[in-house]
Motif scaffolding. Structure first.
Motif, short mmCIF file in Angstrom:
data_model
loop_
_atom_site.label_atom_id
_atom_site.label_comp_id
_atom_site.label_asym_id
_atom_site.label_seq_id
_atom_site.Cartn_x
_atom_site.Cartn_y
_atom_site.Cartn_z
N ARG A 73 0.83 -1.21 0.00
CA ARG A 73 0.00 0.00 0.00
C ARG A 73 0.86 1.26 0.00
O ARG A 73 0.37 2.35 -0.21
N ARG A 74 2.18 1.08 0.27
CA ARG A 74 3.10 2.21 0.31
C ARG A 74 4.46 1.71 -0.19
O ARG A 74 4.88 0.61 0.12
N HIS A 100 1.94 6.57 -1.58
CA HIS A 100 0.79 5.68 -1.43
C HIS A 100 0.51 5.05 -2.79
O HIS A 100 0.47 5.72 -3.82
#
Length: 141
Positions: A123-124, A131
């Motif tokens: 997610r990152r 992001h």
């Protein structure tokens, strides 16, 4: 003061390293003995020099170059490296591949910001901290 030294000496990695150095020194003696007792004389039989090239010299403009000593050291190095490779490295590599197979790596994708490889489910980004939307990985069920 002595307690800290004792704690340092009792760490697993220090003891493991000490044991490795001692075993390495003993193994070096074994390999050197094998090379000097068997392989160097064998090379001497093949080339007709009785395994000792130290008397080979060349004289150029009154300067003597004892290249035979270098040949002895070079042959010992090559034979030692060959013995280590074929008798230690190759068998250990084959045993590792057979008994400790590599785990399949998680699928990766490029980060849309910095193009660093990141896991598909991330997610990152670990490099630029951007992001990213996680991709859905199909399980095939």
């Amino acid at each position: 003061m002595l307690k800290g030294f004792r704690d340092f000496m009792m760490r697993g990695n220090v003891v493991d390293m000490a044991v490795g150095v001692v075993i390495g020194a003993a193994f070096t003696a074994v390999v050197t003995g094998f090379v000097s007792a068997f392989l160097t004389p064998l090379v001497g039989v093949v080339v007709g020099a009785a395994g000792d090239f130290s008397s080979y010299k060349a004289t150029v403009a009154g300067v003597t170059f004892p290249y035979g000593q270098f040949l002895n050291v070079l042959i010992a190095f090559v034979m030692t490296a060959a013995v280590l490779y074929f008798c230690v490295v190759l068998p250990i590599t084959k045993a590792t591949e057979r008994y400790l197979p590599k785990k399949p790596k998680a699928p990766k994708r490029p980060c849309p910001e910095c193009l660093t490889e990141i896991p598909v489910a991330a997610r990152r980004c670990s490099a630029c901290t951007a992001h990213v939307e996680p991709l859905v990985v199909s399980t095939g069920i």
